[in-house]
Design a protein around this motif. Structure first.
Motif, mmCIF file in Angstrom:
data_model
loop_
_atom_site.group_PDB
_atom_site.id
_atom_site.type_symbol
_atom_site.label_atom_id
_atom_site.label_comp_id
_atom_site.label_asym_id
_atom_site.label_seq_id
_atom_site.Cartn_x
_atom_site.Cartn_y
_atom_site.Cartn_z
ATOM 1 N N ALA A 235 -11.485 -9.458 -23.541
ATOM 2 C CA ALA A 235 -12.352 -8.288 -23.405
ATOM 3 C C ALA A 235 -13.578 -8.404 -24.317
ATOM 4 O O ALA A 235 -14.699 -8.063 -23.922
ATOM 5 C CB ALA A 235 -11.561 -7.017 -23.729
ATOM 6 N N LEU A 236 -13.390 -8.906 -25.550
ATOM 7 C CA LEU A 236 -14.512 -9.080 -26.482
ATOM 8 C C LEU A 236 -15.505 -10.118 -25.960
ATOM 9 O O LEU A 236 -16.725 -9.909 -26.024
ATOM 10 C CB LEU A 236 -13.984 -9.498 -27.854
ATOM 11 N N LEU A 237 -14.997 -11.234 -25.434
ATOM 12 C CA LEU A 237 -15.882 -12.258 -24.889
ATOM 13 C C LEU A 237 -16.663 -11.729 -23.690
ATOM 14 O O LEU A 237 -17.872 -11.974 -23.553
ATOM 15 C CB LEU A 237 -15.055 -13.485 -24.479
ATOM 16 N N THR A 238 -15.991 -10.970 -22.832
ATOM 17 C CA THR A 238 -16.664 -10.385 -21.674
ATOM 18 C C THR A 238 -17.748 -9.412 -22.112
ATOM 19 O O THR A 238 -18.855 -9.400 -21.551
ATOM 20 C CB THR A 238 -15.646 -9.665 -20.775
ATOM 21 N N ALA A 239 -17.449 -8.581 -23.111
ATOM 22 C CA ALA A 239 -18.439 -7.635 -23.619
ATOM 23 C C ALA A 239 -19.652 -8.364 -24.189
ATOM 24 O O ALA A 239 -20.800 -7.927 -23.996
ATOM 25 C CB ALA A 239 -17.809 -6.743 -24.682
ATOM 26 N N ALA A 240 -19.416 -9.473 -24.904
ATOM 27 C CA ALA A 240 -20.526 -10.247 -25.462
ATOM 28 C C ALA A 240 -21.403 -10.821 -24.350
ATOM 29 O O ALA A 240 -22.640 -10.809 -24.448
ATOM 30 C CB ALA A 240 -19.980 -11.367 -26.349
ATOM 31 N N LEU A 241 -20.791 -11.328 -23.282
ATOM 32 C CA LEU A 241 -21.554 -11.866 -22.159
ATOM 33 C C LEU A 241 -22.379 -10.776 -21.479
ATOM 34 O O LEU A 241 -23.557 -10.982 -21.152
ATOM 35 C CB LEU A 241 -20.602 -12.509 -21.147
ATOM 36 N N ILE A 242 -21.771 -9.627 -21.264
ATOM 37 C CA ILE A 242 -22.485 -8.520 -20.614
ATOM 38 C C ILE A 242 -23.669 -8.081 -21.461
ATOM 39 O O ILE A 242 -24.783 -7.867 -20.959
ATOM 40 C CB ILE A 242 -21.519 -7.345 -20.369
ATOM 41 N N TYR A 243 -23.454 -7.966 -22.758
ATOM 42 C CA TYR A 243 -24.525 -7.543 -23.663
ATOM 43 C C TYR A 243 -25.670 -8.553 -23.640
ATOM 44 O O TYR A 243 -26.855 -8.187 -23.586
ATOM 45 C CB TYR A 243 -23.983 -7.393 -25.081
ATOM 46 N N ALA A 244 -25.317 -9.854 -23.659
ATOM 47 C CA ALA A 244 -26.346 -10.893 -23.676
ATOM 48 C C ALA A 244 -27.158 -10.894 -22.377
ATOM 49 O O ALA A 244 -28.392 -11.031 -22.402
ATOM 50 C CB ALA A 244 -25.698 -12.259 -23.889
#
Length: 349
Positions: A142-151
């Motif tokens: 979930a953290l990795l997905t959130a980082a990708l979405i933010y980027a």
């Protein structure tokens, strides 16, 4: 403004704040009682019905031996997990919707739930994870997905509608990858993953309680401590900076705890649909006050999951319906209504 007029204005603001705070406290207490009632009903109702008045003594080992066994060994872990999972998703949804200032910005819609589910399915089918390692894998995904979405969504600022659209796209990719790994798994692992992906509390025991309980023991106080900063961030970046809040640091911390809360729920019960999406709006409407309503949203989530699980257990005599299916039936019409009203009011992009 004259001194008497200024004094009256200050007194009026104080009275308004007092009424708002009083209503929020009353709503929180009422929701806590509703959560306790839903918890007791989950322990009471089943193939072997136990009086609600005898449920709490049975929890602590008092009363008839058969009732104590049914409550402590068969129903208590599942009922407790429903409350914890609902609280995790409910508070996570309140954080995301307040950060983005958009009712569509929940872990379900943004794709964060899909990313956590992908990591958990990989852990289930390829690595044989369970318990705390599975919860940590879901949180990491979930953290990795959130980082990708933010980027992908950041373009000289962060538009809430761009965030939603990018999240939907990333979530679709994560869902496709989840189905790929699921269809390639061994039969037994695939069956376990299918049940888990529906958002299920079936067969959950005490070994599933400890991971989410430990995570919430840290995350809930941390989220509540950041609640004041979240209130200020809702006013906008310029206003938050003017009162001394470090906008980027606060937003990053809140994003991390919001994702971790969603990951804790995913790791324990799978992607229980729409709980994060509907809990915060209901909490704000009940409290009739601005702000994220973190604790009321968590309690709404607990009540929703506990009641949905009870309905799923009792709806069909021959089989149990996963709690995620019941919450999906509840949440999908709300999503359609929200999209329709947002578009008709000219707020859509």
């Amino acid at each position: 403004m004259t001194a008497p007029a200024l004094s009256e204005a200050v007194a009026s603001v104080s009275r308004t704040r007092g009424r708002v705070a009083g209503r929020r406290r009353a709503v929180t207490v009422a929701l806590a009682l509703a959560a306790v009632l839903a918890f007791c009903l989950s322990l009471s109702i089943g193939d072997f019905t136990i009086s609600v008045l005898r449920v709490l003594p049975a929890v602590f080992g008092a009363g008839d031996g058969g009732e104590v066994f049914v409550v402590q060994s068969l129903r208590l872990p599942r009922a407790l997990l429903a409350v914890l999972v609902g609280a995790a998703f409910g508070m996570s949804g309140a954080v995301f919707q307040s950060l983005a200032r958009n009712p569509l910005a929940s872990p379900d819609i943004l794709g964060i739930t899909a990313g956590g589910s992908l990591a958990a399915v990989i852990g289930l089918t390829l690595l044989g994870l369970s318990g705390l390692p599975l919860s940590l894998a879901a949180t990491a995904g979930a953290l990795l997905t959130a980082a990708l979405i933010y980027a992908f969504a950041y373009r000289r600022g962060l538009s809430s509608y761009r965030l939603v659209l990018v999240g939907i796209g990333v979530g679709a990719v994560a869902l496709a990858l989840t189905q790929f790994f699921w269809t390639r798994a061994h039969t037994h692992d695939a069956a376990s993953a299918a049940l888990w992906l529906s958002g299920s509390l079936n067969g959950r025991g005490w070994e599933n309680i400890e991971p989410i309980a430990l995570m919430l023991l840290v995350l809930v106080p941390g989220t509540l401590a950041l609640g004041k900063q979240l209130n200020v961030l809702e006013l906008g970046d310029d206003s938050a900076t003017a009162v001394g809040v470090s906008v980027q640091r606060s937003r990053l911390l809140l994003l991390v705890v919001g994702v971790a809360l969603a990951g804790a729920g995913i790791g324990a019960a799978g992607p229980v649909a729409f709980v994060a999406f509907v809990s915060a709006p209901i909490a704000r409407r009940l409290s009739r006050s601005p702000g994220p309503a973190l604790l009321p949203a968590a309690l709404i989530g607990s009540v929703l999951v506990a009641v949905a699980d009870l309905i799923g257990r009792m709806a069909l005599s021959s089989t149990e319906v996963s709690v995620g299916i019941i919450t999906g039936i509840i949440g999908a019409p709300y999503l359609l209504w929200l999209l329709a009203t947002t578009n008709s009011s000219g707020q859509g992009d």
